[in-house]
Design an enzyme around this catalytic site. Structure first.
Site, mmCIF file in Angstrom:
data_model
loop_
_atom_site.group_PDB
_atom_site.id
_atom_site.type_symbol
_atom_site.label_atom_id
_atom_site.label_comp_id
_atom_site.label_asym_id
_atom_site.label_seq_id
_atom_site.Cartn_x
_atom_site.Cartn_y
_atom_site.Cartn_z
ATOM 1 N N TYR A 247 -4.820 10.490 -10.839
ATOM 2 C CA TYR A 247 -5.018 9.352 -10.594
ATOM 3 C C TYR A 247 -3.951 8.496 -11.401
ATOM 4 O O TYR A 247 -3.744 8.842 -12.412
ATOM 5 C CB TYR A 247 -6.409 8.851 -10.917
ATOM 6 C CG TYR A 247 -7.527 9.492 -10.233
ATOM 7 C CD1 TYR A 247 -8.163 8.859 -9.068
ATOM 8 C CD2 TYR A 247 -8.006 10.817 -10.658
ATOM 9 C CE1 TYR A 247 -9.219 9.338 -8.333
ATOM 10 C CE2 TYR A 247 -9.197 11.150 -9.961
ATOM 11 C CZ TYR A 247 -9.620 10.828 -9.041
ATOM 12 O OH TYR A 247 -10.659 11.274 -8.246
ATOM 13 N N HIS A 255 -7.561 5.149 -6.356
ATOM 14 C CA HIS A 255 -7.684 6.361 -5.577
ATOM 15 C C HIS A 255 -6.782 7.261 -6.268
ATOM 16 O O HIS A 255 -5.832 7.010 -6.771
ATOM 17 C CB HIS A 255 -7.490 6.230 -4.425
ATOM 18 C CG HIS A 255 -8.711 5.317 -3.482
ATOM 19 N ND1 HIS A 255 -9.863 5.990 -3.256
ATOM 20 C CD2 HIS A 255 -8.509 3.821 -2.950
ATOM 21 C CE1 HIS A 255 -10.642 4.995 -2.622
ATOM 22 N NE2 HIS A 255 -10.010 3.678 -2.551
ATOM 23 N N LYS A 286 -3.140 11.759 0.482
ATOM 24 C CA LYS A 286 -2.702 12.124 -0.891
ATOM 25 C C LYS A 286 -1.475 13.034 -0.757
ATOM 26 O O LYS A 286 -1.097 13.549 0.388
ATOM 27 C CB LYS A 286 -3.740 12.676 -1.510
ATOM 28 C CG LYS A 286 -5.053 11.851 -1.762
ATOM 29 C CD LYS A 286 -6.169 12.690 -2.466
ATOM 30 C CE LYS A 286 -7.434 11.830 -2.753
ATOM 31 N NZ LYS A 286 -7.976 10.754 -1.755
#
EC number: 4.6.1.16
Length: 310
Positions: A247, A255, A286
């Site tokens: 993070y 997020h 991601k």
């Protein structure tokens, strides 16, 4: 100095102040694994204790922020003493709650008596005003007032008679005693009685700390510390097929941006696993981060995204 209890390889933080200090000052979040005191039969929201990853616990111990201790084991020789102490504390709590309940009920009774007296006085005043309004209704009004006064006098006499009898009935002054089923039991979120705990050396492998010297732990720790020193927050990423979620700040505000996978420099990465990890990372918005420590202590990072899924 904050204290972290370690048992069977699991590092736990029990104090709320310690959890807050770890998150705000040191950038270590962990994850809560305990039931909430007011909601023990659900697992959507969890509370203390805080479970730290082995890498988090070792990092905190290395920088001198916490002391690792072995969680004390219960001693069967002291079980009877602990049980006696618990029962004594429970009885003291029951007596205290009974006294408070009796006091609250007596206060409520006095409030109701005051309202009844005020109502009787208002009714009497209203009758007196009605009796002086017209002489034609004076006889009827006075008769009604006499009847009301007679009934009020009888009621007050009954209350006066009931008062001494209730006060003589027992120490509760006519108030029903608090049943034991209504006893409020405190759920402790910390150890109520201090115990002795011995320090734990994270450099030596033991039953409580089996991670020392393991290649997988050393690999993960070197990468964890490097990312932590760069200012990132990290958490476990088992459900995302990685070692850490990375993070840019506090996970309560951000997020995760990366799914970090730890690989030794001499390891070969199967192409099928590489493609699967890249597709998974892109599908959850991601970036896959391949991390490999080098002999000189530096860590090499390679980011990977599956372009066709963007």
């Amino acid at each position: 100095m904050l204290v972290v209890e370690v048992a069977n390889g699991r590092s736990l933080v029990w104090g709320a102040e310690a959890v807050q200090a770890l998150r705000e000052r040191l950038g270590v979040g962990g994850r809560t694994v305990g039931a909430l005191p007011r909601g023990p039969r659900q697992n959507s929201r969890l509370g203390l204790p805080l479970l730290l990853m082995p890498e988090e616990a070792r990092l905190l111990a290395e920088i001198g922020a916490v002391t690792l201790v072995s969680a004390p084991r219960p001693d069967s020789r002291h079980h009877s003493l602990a049980l006696t102490s618990f029962k004594r504390q429970q009885e003291e709590s029951f007596q205290e709650q009974s006294a408070l309940a009796a006091e609250a009920r007596e206060t409520r009774r006095q409030e109701l008596l005051e309202k009844i007296t005020e109502g009787q006085a208002a009714k009497k005043q209203k009758l007196e005003q009605a009796s002086g309004a017209s002489s034609s209704q004076e006889a009827g009004s006075s008769q009604a007032a006499k009847e009301d006064e007679t009934s009020d006098g009888q009621a007050s006499g009954e209350q006066e008679e009931a008062g001494p009898s209730s006060s003589q009935a027992g120490p509760s002054n006519g108030v029903a005693p608090l049943p034991r089923s209504a006893l409020l039991v405190q759920l402790a979120t910390a150890r109520p009685r201090p115990v002795k705990a011995r320090p734990l050396d994270w450099r030596v492998q033991s039953k409580d700390w089996p991670h020392a010297g393991r290649p997988a732990h050393e690999l993960r720790y070197s990468i964890y510390r490097d990312l932590w020193e760069r200012g990132f927050f990290l958490s476990a990423a088992g459900k995302f097929g990685g070692d850490f979620l990375v993070y840019p700040g506090d996970p309560l505000r951000f997020h995760a941006h990366y799914i970090a996978q730890c690989w030794a420099p001499e390891d070969t990465i199967p192409l099928q696993d590489l493609v699967a990890a890249g597709r998974l990372g892109t599908s959850v918005r991601k970036t896959l981060l391949l991390c490999s420590p080098q002999p000189d202590g530096k860590v090499v990072y390679t980011s990977l995204q599956w372009a066709s899924l963007q």
